[in-house]
Design an enzyme around this catalytic site. Structure first.
Site, PDB file in Angstrom:
ATOM      1  N   HIS A 520       0.830  -1.207   0.000  1.00  0.00           N
ATOM      2  CA  HIS A 520       0.000   0.000   0.000  1.00  0.00           C
ATOM      3  C   HIS A 520       0.861   1.253   0.000  1.00  0.00           C
ATOM      4  O   HIS A 520       0.689   2.150  -0.836  1.00  0.00           O
ATOM      5  CB  HIS A 520      -0.916  -0.002   1.228  1.00  0.00           C
ATOM      6  CG  HIS A 520      -1.713   1.259   1.407  1.00  0.00           C
ATOM      7  ND1 HIS A 520      -3.042   1.354   1.076  1.00  0.00           N
ATOM      8  CD2 HIS A 520      -1.368   2.477   1.892  1.00  0.00           C
ATOM      9  CE1 HIS A 520      -3.478   2.574   1.332  1.00  0.00           C
ATOM     10  NE2 HIS A 520      -2.469   3.290   1.838  1.00  0.00           N
ATOM     11  N   GLU A 521       1.793   1.324   0.949  1.00  0.00           N
ATOM     12  CA  GLU A 521       2.591   2.548   1.074  1.00  0.00           C
ATOM     13  C   GLU A 521       3.487   2.762  -0.130  1.00  0.00           C
ATOM     14  O   GLU A 521       3.746   3.902  -0.516  1.00  0.00           O
ATOM     15  CB  GLU A 521       3.403   2.527   2.371  1.00  0.00           C
ATOM     16  CG  GLU A 521       2.563   2.554   3.644  1.00  0.00           C
ATOM     17  CD  GLU A 521       1.592   3.725   3.696  1.00  0.00           C
ATOM     18  OE1 GLU A 521       1.886   4.780   3.096  1.00  0.00           O
ATOM     19  OE2 GLU A 521       0.532   3.581   4.324  1.00  0.00           O
ATOM     20  N   HIS A 524       1.802   4.790  -2.801  1.00  0.00           N
ATOM     21  CA  HIS A 524       2.017   6.231  -2.652  1.00  0.00           C
ATOM     22  C   HIS A 524       3.387   6.624  -3.204  1.00  0.00           C
ATOM     23  O   HIS A 524       3.537   7.638  -3.895  1.00  0.00           O
ATOM     24  CB  HIS A 524       1.968   6.618  -1.173  1.00  0.00           C
ATOM     25  CG  HIS A 524       0.604   6.684  -0.587  1.00  0.00           C
ATOM     26  ND1 HIS A 524      -0.414   7.415  -1.151  1.00  0.00           N
ATOM     27  CD2 HIS A 524       0.092   6.134   0.553  1.00  0.00           C
ATOM     28  CE1 HIS A 524      -1.503   7.309  -0.392  1.00  0.00           C
ATOM     29  NE2 HIS A 524      -1.217   6.534   0.638  1.00  0.00           N
ATOM     30  N   HIS A 527       3.486   6.899  -6.840  1.00  0.00           N
ATOM     31  CA  HIS A 527       2.798   8.116  -7.273  1.00  0.00           C
ATOM     32  C   HIS A 527       3.775   9.301  -7.281  1.00  0.00           C
ATOM     33  O   HIS A 527       3.750  10.141  -8.187  1.00  0.00           O
ATOM     34  CB  HIS A 527       1.636   8.396  -6.322  1.00  0.00           C
ATOM     35  CG  HIS A 527       0.575   9.281  -6.888  1.00  0.00           C
ATOM     36  ND1 HIS A 527      -0.541   9.640  -6.172  1.00  0.00           N
ATOM     37  CD2 HIS A 527       0.443   9.900  -8.090  1.00  0.00           C
ATOM     38  CE1 HIS A 527      -1.309  10.418  -6.905  1.00  0.00           C
ATOM     39  NE2 HIS A 527      -0.731  10.599  -8.087  1.00  0.00           N
TER      40      HIS A 527
END
Length: 731
Positions: A520-521, A524, A527
């Protein structure tokens, strides 16, 4: 959770400062040239790294000038706490002088001399803020907290001075009124971005109202800081010391050794249990001792009530006053006006529509748990501290799956290198090379240089994996340097996790939830790493909050992709791959306990929205009574499941920049589930899919309409169908 320093620092949505030196032109080397440049750069950096070992007195305050390290990575070995206050003061002065030069420019306001000029300001302040708020989240101690108390009013005043300056706003407004003459759509979006944020910060208010807004901002900043510091104090103080090892029956030897090591480090005898930031505590899954489970859960659920209870009430009241002053009915209306959701009604509709399905699913799960309790001879009603303990037994019985059976296949380094990095290579073609020459802020932190698919240097990625005293709970990503072409900023990003550190010499074995969090992290991080945007304010993860969680939640599902799982899920002792039948059980159990998870999440999201939907003048006197009334109103109150965060330790809502925004995780999960299903139906883990997602979503930042980004990738807006299946709420 994605964090931005400016939101934490001054509560503003607009990033006025940008890190890095201005470049007169941007050059993009080809792959062969990049390799040559990298070799030369490595030599230079090796020398620079040696130079940084010079006496601190000779080097001076390194925050005052750009770092000589790769991509301007901070010189963590030379930054001291004593540097921060002088650097903040120097940064505020520099930024103020730069802004004054813009507003006093005798030439008529233009896009170049006003908007772009502001994008180029504030290098020292940006560099200092990013470094300091890293420290306050990762290395907080009494000294850091005292600095924070001193800095926050300075930053709040500085922000107000800029946003409420009528002369500066007049220039911004003049450019805004002529923005349609600009031929570049990104330039137009940047102008709109600036204008909206000036207006939202009070630029159009009269002098009396501006004075009131300044006072409100000062109070809100002070209270949010106190809330955050009380949480850190709670992590230190709200612990459970067990002196009898027998009470820890059910935990593994490694877990018990870890608790013993924590006690020793704290100067205590026995076994020290510290809390994670959510209501749910991981140890409750395995502890046989029901009395100890209850003690841990109650300590978790009731923490910080005396310190943060009054702050919650005051923050909600003051935010409602600020919203009214700015022309909005409620704080939620104010916050959502520049988000994808637009209006609170859209958020409540989504959450309330999902609540009945989630509660119904949770009650079915509870019936299975109650049956398990009865089968073991228990004659008590299911309580919150029982749920995870007996749910694990139900899972084991239903899927023949035990967490202890799984963890040996999820060793940290294998998950990272053969799981996460492998998946990112297959999807995007990127590779990772350790950079042991770069300084870090703590001994457990690791750094990698990320190389693009053509072999050219792309970014730096830092990973801070372990929980420790002084580190915020949860997991998050932040940008140390934001990508942008205007100032030639290359992405430097980090992920912070809170994995319990094992005893010395023991492997770090992860739960599957921790594996998913790692993926998940890095969503980010991707991104930020893949951003290809000209302007700092529109680059990287600087999107609406109800879009920014989309890439991270999308990235989660690669953790359970069969090809990825087969590559990393190997026994840490033998290297044997995870058995096919066990792998199938993991996949089959992926939707297990999703009723609990969804009710827990919805409870927190609805609490956040209700706290911020009160109107100015509303007086609330009891935090607990408000919580219960909120949950009952939405039909989400269910005694065995408390919200993921209760109000007094709900940092997202009261200190972390997600006020009236916690719903964003579910909002963006709609996008994530839809996007992943689309990829799965079109070849799955392929470079073609990865390149398409990178080009249309990850590279765009906030440079164009966010929904259009998704449509360009997917061909249509997302539907909720895939989300319901992902959470197991429909067959």
């Amino acid at each position: 959770m994605h964090k931005t320093f400016i939101a934490t620092a001054i509560g503003a949505a607009l990033v006025l400062s940008a890190c890095g030196e201005q470049k007169t032109a941007e050059t993009k080397p080809n792959a062969s040239e990049a390799v040559k440049q990298l070799a030369a750069q490595a030599s230079q950096i090796s020398g620079a790294a040696k130079d940084t070992q010079k006496d601190k007195k000779e080097v001076g305050n390194v925050l005052l000038k750009p770092s000589p390290l790769t991509f301007q990575a901070p010189q963590y070995d030379l930054i001291t706490k004593a540097d921060f206050i002088p650097a903040f003061k120097a940064g505020i002065k520099e930024h103020s002088d730069e802004i004054a030069a813009i507003e006093n420019n005798p030439e008529a306001p233009t896009f170049a001399n006003t908007i772009v000029a502001m994008e180029k300001t504030g290098a020292i302040l940006d560099r200092t803020s990013r470094a300091f708020f890293q420290y306050s989240g990762l290395l907080a101690d009494d000294e850091v907290q005292k600095i924070e108390e001193q800095v926050m009013p300075m930053l709040t005043e500085h922000s107000d001075n800029i946003y409420m300056d009528p002369k500066l706003f007049a220039r911004v407004k003049a450019v805004y009124e002529a923005k349609d003459k600009l031929t570049d759509k990104v330039d137009q979006r940047l102008v709109q971005h600036y204008y909206d944020d000036f207006v939202r910060a009070g630029a159009q208010l009269n002098d009396q109202d501006k004075a009131q807004l300044r006072d409100l901002n000062g109070q809100l900043s002070k209270l949010a800081t106190e809330f955050s510091q009380n949480i850190l104090k709670s992590f230190k103080d709200d612990t459970i010391l067990v002196t009898d090892k027998a009470e820890l029956k059910g935990l593994s030897d490694d877990e018990i050794d870890g608790l013993a090591a924590a006690a020793k480090k704290a100067g205590k005898e026995g076994y020290l249990i510290s809390l994670v930031n959510t209501t749910r505590q991981p140890l409750l899954m395995h502890l046989d001792n029901r009395e100890l489970r209850q003690k841990i859960w109650e300590t978790s659920a009731n923490r910080a009530q005396s310190t943060n209870g009054p702050i919650v009430l005051k923050l909600a009241e003051l935010r409602a006053e600020k919203a009214k002053l700015l022309g909005y009915d409620t704080w939620a209306d104010y916050v959502l006006a520049n988000q994808m959701a637009g209006k609170p009604a859209a958020v409540f509709s989504m959450l309330d529509n999902l609540a009945p399905k989630a509660v119904d699913k949770a009650k079915k799960e509870a019936a299975d748990i109650q049956q398990e309790i009865k089968a073991e001879g228990g004659n008590f009603e299911l309580k919150p501290w029982d749920w995870n303990y007996y749910a694990e037994k139900v899972r084991k019985a239903k899927y023949d799956l035990d967490e202890a059976q799984i963890k040996p296949y999820f060793e940290f380094n294998r998950v990272l290198n053969d799981g996460l990095f492998f998946a990112m290579n297959k999807l995007y073609g990127i590779t990772f090379k350790p950079r042991t020459d770069l300084p870090v802020w703590q001994e457990d932190v690791k750094v990698w240089q990320v190389f693009d698919k053509d072999g050219s240097p792309l970014a730096l990625f830092y990973l801070d994996p372990y929980a420790r005293v002084g580190k915020n709970g949860g997991a998050w990503m932040d940008e140390i340097v934001t990508q942008n072409y205007l100032l030639d900023g290359k992405p430097v990003v980090y992920n912070a996790l809170n994995i319990p550190k094992p005893a010395a010499g023991q492997p770090t074995l992860l739960t599957f939830d921790e594996v998913v969090t790692m993926f998940h992290e890095f969503g980010h991080a991707a991104h930020g790493i893949f951003s290809k945007v000209k302007y700092p304010s529109l680059a990287g993860t600087s999107t609406a909050r109800d879009f920014v969680e989309f890439p991270s939640q999308f990235n989660e599902d690669w953790a359970i992709n069969p090809e990825v799982l087969a590559n990393y899920a190997k026994n840490y002792k033998t290297g044997e791959p995870i058995p096919a039948d066990l792998l199938k059980k993991i996949r089959d159990a992926a939707t297990f306990n999703q009723g609990f998870n969804t009710v827990e999440y919805l409870g927190a999201a609805l609490l956040d929205m209700d706290w911020h939907s009160i109107k100015a003048g509303t007086k609330i006197t009891d935090v607990n009574a408000f919580e219960k009334a909120s949950l009952e109103k939405h039909g989400i109150y269910y005694a065995p499941i408390m919200p993921r965060y209760r109000s007094c330790y709900f940092s997202h809502a009261f200190a972390g920049g997600y006020s009236a925004g916690y719903y964003a995780y579910l909002w963006t999960e709609v996008f994530a589930a839809d996007a992943f299903t689309y990829m799965k139906d079109n070849g799955g883990l392929t470079r073609a899919n990865g390149d398409k997602f990178r080009e249309n979503v990850l590279s765009k930042g906030n440079s164009q309409d966010l929904m259009q980004d998704y449509i360009n990738f997917r061909g249509q807006k997302p539907t909720i169908d895939a989300l319901l299946k992902r959470r197991g709420l429909v067959e």
